[in-house]
Design a protein around this motif. Structure first.
Motif, PDB file in Angstrom:
ATOM      1  N   VAL A 111       0.826  -1.217   0.000  1.00 25.50           N
ATOM      2  CA  VAL A 111       0.000   0.000   0.000  1.00 25.50           C
ATOM      3  C   VAL A 111       0.859   1.265   0.000  1.00 25.50           C
ATOM      4  CG1 VAL A 111      -1.995  -1.112   1.065  1.00 25.50           C
ATOM      5  CG2 VAL A 111      -0.269  -0.019   2.533  1.00 25.50           C
ATOM      6  N   GLY A 112       2.167   1.099  -0.210  1.00 26.12           N
ATOM      7  CA  GLY A 112       3.032   2.254  -0.395  1.00 26.12           C
ATOM      8  C   GLY A 112       3.695   2.811   0.843  1.00 26.12           C
ATOM      9  N   PHE A 113       3.661   2.059   1.957  1.00 27.06           N
ATOM     10  CA  PHE A 113       4.265   2.531   3.204  1.00 27.06           C
ATOM     11  C   PHE A 113       5.119   1.417   3.816  1.00 27.06           C
ATOM     12  CE2 PHE A 113       0.506   5.076   2.459  1.00 27.06           C
ATOM     13  CZ  PHE A 113       0.933   6.373   2.769  1.00 27.06           C
ATOM     14  N   PRO A 114       6.354   1.253   3.322  1.00 27.90           N
ATOM     15  CA  PRO A 114       7.207   0.160   3.796  1.00 27.90           C
ATOM     16  C   PRO A 114       7.438   0.209   5.305  1.00 27.90           C
ATOM     17  CG  PRO A 114       8.141   1.198   1.844  1.00 27.90           C
ATOM     18  CD  PRO A 114       7.010   2.066   2.280  1.00 27.90           C
ATOM     19  N   THR A 115       7.546  -0.959   5.903  1.00 29.97           N
ATOM     20  CA  THR A 115       7.792  -1.072   7.335  1.00 29.97           C
ATOM     21  C   THR A 115       9.260  -0.826   7.655  1.00 29.97           C
ATOM     22  OG1 THR A 115       5.955  -2.605   7.743  1.00 29.97           O
ATOM     23  CG2 THR A 115       7.794  -2.683   9.291  1.00 29.97           C
ATOM     24  N   LEU A 116       9.491   0.051   8.636  1.00 33.50           N
ATOM     25  CA  LEU A 116      10.842   0.347   9.113  1.00 33.50           C
ATOM     26  C   LEU A 116      11.166  -0.418  10.392  1.00 33.50           C
ATOM     27  CD1 LEU A 116      10.748   4.230   8.651  1.00 33.50           C
ATOM     28  CD2 LEU A 116      11.795   2.556   7.116  1.00 33.50           C
ATOM     29  N   ARG A 117      10.165  -0.616  11.223  1.00 37.49           N
ATOM     30  CA  ARG A 117      10.350  -1.364  12.467  1.00 37.49           C
ATOM     31  C   ARG A 117       9.077  -2.139  12.753  1.00 37.49           C
ATOM     32  NH1 ARG A 117      12.240   0.846  18.542  1.00 37.49           N
ATOM     33  NH2 ARG A 117      12.676  -1.247  19.362  1.00 37.49           N
ATOM     34  N   LEU A 118       9.235  -3.389  13.187  1.00 42.63           N
ATOM     35  CA  LEU A 118       8.073  -4.248  13.428  1.00 42.63           C
ATOM     36  C   LEU A 118       8.224  -4.945  14.779  1.00 42.63           C
ATOM     37  CD1 LEU A 118       5.419  -5.381  12.280  1.00 42.63           C
ATOM     38  CD2 LEU A 118       6.751  -7.245  11.273  1.00 42.63           C
ATOM     39  N   VAL A 119       7.215  -4.754  15.645  1.00 42.10           N
ATOM     40  CA  VAL A 119       7.244  -5.321  16.988  1.00 42.10           C
ATOM     41  C   VAL A 119       5.926  -6.044  17.260  1.00 42.10           C
ATOM     42  CG1 VAL A 119       7.570  -4.856  19.444  1.00 42.10           C
ATOM     43  CG2 VAL A 119       8.680  -3.374  17.748  1.00 42.10           C
ATOM     44  N   ARG A 120       5.984  -7.330  17.588  1.00 45.99           N
ATOM     45  CA  ARG A 120       4.766  -8.043  17.963  1.00 45.99           C
ATOM     46  C   ARG A 120       4.491  -7.754  19.441  1.00 45.99           C
ATOM     47  NH1 ARG A 120       4.206 -13.833  15.752  1.00 45.99           N
ATOM     48  NH2 ARG A 120       5.781 -14.438  17.268  1.00 45.99           N
TER      49      ARG A 120
END
Length: 202
Positions: free
Chosen positions: A167-176
């Protein structure tokens, strides 16, 4: 026989862990090219038959459940148990993009097109207070970022990252931050604690 069944249940071990950035969701290296990688087994003296439930990739962080019980693993990986992620994305994410994520978006998986299932998504009003990551996120000079919450009932490989990129907004940081009712809360990076009955907590 009753005593044996009781003993078998007690023998299973379950753990909750805050997986750090840069670690694989494995316990030992199984290939020569992984010799320089970091593994969960260096964080704690886990039992021999331990397995991670729903892996987090090397660049993802947060709540990870571990068990020696395959039935518990299957249950948590089923669509019955929701997993919530906080994703810091590149740019100020739009409501249109959030709606796309909610209804389902087409991503690539195993060389084929896959449409994600409807999920819960919303933009966070404030940035969450996570510990500083071991590898720095790009700074504000490169433009704004925003945080969203996504709750999925499925778990394809790198799914959240693929969804936000689509959707055009790449993930920079991902935390579950949540699995079922179990929360990451104020755990420290790399913290591990044992629980007696994992399914009861879910």
């Amino acid at each position: 026989m009753a005593n044996k069944i009781t003993m078998d249940k007690v023998e299973h071990k379950h753990f909750v862990i805050y997986k750090p950035y840069g670690y694989l969701s494995q316990f030992i290296s199984n290939a020569s090219k992984q010799k320089s990688k970091k593994f969960l087994g260096t964080l704690f003296d886990f039992p021999k038959d331990i397995m991670s439930i729903g892996r987090l990739d090397e660049k993802s962080e947060g709540l990870l459940l571990l068990t020696t019980d395959g039935k518990i693993s299957d249950y948590v990986n089923s669509q019955k148990v929701g997993k919530e992620y906080y994703a810091q994305v590149d740019g100020n994410i739009s409501e249109a993009a959030i709606e796309q994520l909610k209804v389902g978006i087409e991503i690539g998986f195993n060389g084929k097109k896959y449409r994600t299932k409807p999920c819960e998504v919303f933009k966070l009003d404030e940035s969450p207070k996570f510990p500083i990551r071991s590898q720095k996120i790009r700074d504000a000079r490169h433009g704004p970022t925003s945080w969203i919450s996504l709750t999925l009932h499925e778990g394809k490989f790198r799914q959240v990252r693929k969804m936000t990129s689509a959707v055009g907004f790449p993930t920079l940081r991902l935390v579950r931050v949540r699995v079922g009712k179990i929360l990451l809360g104020n755990m420290d990076v790399g913290e591990v604690f044992e629980v007696l009955d994992l399914k009861e907590l879910l």
